[in-house]
Design an enzyme around this catalytic site. Structure first.
Site, PDB file in Angstrom:
ATOM      1  N   CYS A   1       0.826  -1.206   0.000  1.00  0.00           N
ATOM      2  CA  CYS A   1       0.000   0.000   0.000  1.00  0.00           C
ATOM      3  C   CYS A   1       0.862   1.259   0.000  1.00  0.00           C
ATOM      4  CB  CYS A   1      -0.941   0.010   1.199  1.00  0.00           C
ATOM      5  SG  CYS A   1      -0.099  -0.106   2.790  1.00  0.00           S
TER       6      CYS A   1
ATOM      7  N   HIS B   1      19.170   0.490  -0.767  1.00  0.00           N
ATOM      8  CA  HIS B   1      17.740   0.817  -0.698  1.00  0.00           C
ATOM      9  C   HIS B   1      16.927  -0.414  -0.292  1.00  0.00           C
ATOM     10  CE1 HIS B   1      13.974   2.875  -1.697  1.00  0.00           C
ATOM     11  NE2 HIS B   1      13.608   1.738  -2.271  1.00  0.00           N
TER      12      HIS B   1
ATOM     13  N   GLU C   1     -12.391   3.654  15.922  1.00  0.00           N
ATOM     14  CA  GLU C   1     -11.426   2.773  15.259  1.00  0.00           C
ATOM     15  C   GLU C   1     -10.173   2.559  16.096  1.00  0.00           C
ATOM     16  OE1 GLU C   1     -11.628   0.860  12.616  1.00  0.00           O
ATOM     17  OE2 GLU C   1     -13.734   1.443  12.532  1.00  0.00           O
TER      18      GLU C   1
END
Length: 469
Positions: free
Chosen positions: A50, A100, A193
């Site tokens: 995501c 990376h 939530e």
């Protein structure tokens, strides 16, 4: 060969771009096949979450490799043009690409530094690549190393030990009040939530009994099923507070739902056993003076945020240590990759020497006529010893210099000196060519200093120089 990464993340692209580029798990295999079908791409892995979409690849040429991967990403979503995509992309090659990947695996590049989810996502992406044979010798080694680096970071630093979210901070504070959350009971007031997430984390950390109340009784029943708990009528929850060790309050009420006298009564009924109250509501739903009640511990959203900020600072300090670990491990894998570059040259040099040795042995043994097995063994041993001694120096130098800044230069020099890129060079001279070489020898050559460089120049038969003349 070069290792590259091309991708985008939460740092470079908004969510609407990331979600359009994301590759569903069901299509990941097809995407890998398409990636490796591009010319010059030898290996590939796609990491799609995501917060990031990245392609790691082994390519023959750097510039064309970048172009092919960018083309692949643009083709992944036909409504997204290269012009729309390019401003959000980053490109890294070789050591920077490896660094990376290691940082991503160790969650140093995550939105929440120290989170553990990304490592599992990388493992899943790697498993898919292995299943579709898009990952080969190089990426297999590099990704496995990335996974081990991430585990080392989590083991040797405290980067993941402190909470950096409201729900985790609530759990962390509960553990300080109750050293062991086993057999504890939580009362969830409201269905916010963050409160639900905190309840989930508390259950994961040992809480075994859950009571739930909301203004909507049907919602309370649904939540009770979700958490395997019991629902309580909203107008009765205050009388049930005594049974709760932890009270989580998260509603949209504009006034206090739990007042000081409610908590005092609950503490008395609990025989002064401590009660932990977490108010995540804005505006607050628990009266602030509850903090003055003995054996009642109240924390509101500001307390949790303060705790989170302290933890963020601690994580950043641990992240500095983790960055040094990543840097060290990049050097280790770089060392391996350098040694990989020299292997084809070493193999080619040994093969060339073996071809020449075998050819000359066959001719010589043919001329010597009948020899005993022992005599043939001596001749072959002599040839092998000469070849090995001649190769020893060049091979040792190639291995040692492979890791130096000029390693590529040594490899290229070896290939030129021994004509390893010329498929005809290994053919030994026949008798006529050998005789011609003896009758017409090459001119003697001697080093001559020209403009500070050593060059080779034919020497005159008289041995004179310009200075003698």
């Amino acid at each position: 060969m070069n290792i590259i990464v091309v991708g985008l993340s939460h740092k470079t692209a908004p969510v609407e771009i990331r979600e359009r580029l994301a590759v569903p798990e069901s299509r990941l295999g097809e995407a890998l096949s398409r990636l490796c079908s591009y010319p010059g791409i030898r290996e590939g892995i796609v990491l799609s979450t995501c917060n990031r979409v990245e392609v790691y690849a082994v390519v023959e040429q750097l510039d064309s490799g970048y172009a092919r991967v960018q083309e692949f990403l643009a083709d992944a979503h036909l409504s997204l043009s290269s012009e729309q995509l390019t401003p959000h992309l980053y490109w890294h090659a070789d050591d920077r690409a490896i660094c990376h990947l290691f940082r991503v695996a160790a969650s140093l590049d995550s939105m929440v530094v120290g989170e553990s989810q990304i490592l599992g996502q990388l493992k899943d992406a790697f498993e898919v690549a292995l299943a579709h044979k898009s990952s080969g010798v190089i990426l297999n080694k590099v990704v496995k190393k990335a996974i081990s680096v991430a585990k080392r970071v989590r083991t040797e630093t405290k980067i993941a030990e402190t909470a950096v979210s409201v729900s985790y901070a609530a759990v962390e504070l509960a553990k300080k009040i109750f050293s062991n959350l086993r057999e504890k009971t939580v009362l969830l007031v409201g269905a916010g939530e963050m409160a639900k997430l905190a309840a989930t984390h508390l259950i994961a950390n040992g809480v075994q009994h859950v009571m739930i109340t909301t203004r909507d009784p049907h919602n309370a029943l649904d939540l009770a099923k979700r958490f395997h708990g019991v629902s309580i009528p909203f107008d009765e929850f205050r009388s049930e507070m005594a049974a709760a060790d932890i009270v989580l309050c998260s509603t949209g009420s504009s006034h206090y739902l739990i007042r000081t006298e409610d908590v005092q009564r609950a503490v008395r009924q609990r025989m002064n056993r401590p009660i932990f109250l977490i108010d995540i509501s804005v505006p607050r739903n628990i009266e602030p003076s509850v903090k003055d009640v003995d054996n009642a511990f109240l924390f509101d959203i500001d307390d949790l945020e303060m705790r989170i900020e302290q933890n963020r600072e601690e994580r950043q300090g641990e992240a500095v240590r983790a960055e040094r670990m990543v840097e060290d491990e990049v050097g280790v894998i770089g060392h391996w990759l350098k040694s990989l570059e020299v292997i084809p040259t070493i193999v080619a040099l040994r093969n060339r020497a073996e071809e020449i040795k075998r050819s000359e042995l066959d001719k010589t043994l043919g001329r010597l006529g009948s020899l005993s097995l022992q005599e043939r063994g001596l001749v072959e041993g002599l040839a092998s010893a000469i070849v090995n001694k001649l190769l020893h120096g060049p091979l040792v130098t190639l291995k040692e210099e492979a890791h130096s800044a000029g390693g590529t230069m040594f490899v290229e020099a070896a290939r030129r000196f021994f004509n390893l890129d010329d498929p005809t060079a290994s053919a030994p001279l026949d008798e006529a060519e050998r005789t011609d070489r003896l009758d017409h020898p090459e001119p003697l050559i001697t080093p001559v200093q020209v403009s500070g460089c050593n060059t080779l120049e034919p020497q005159s038969k008289q041995g004179t120089s310009d200075e003698d003349a």
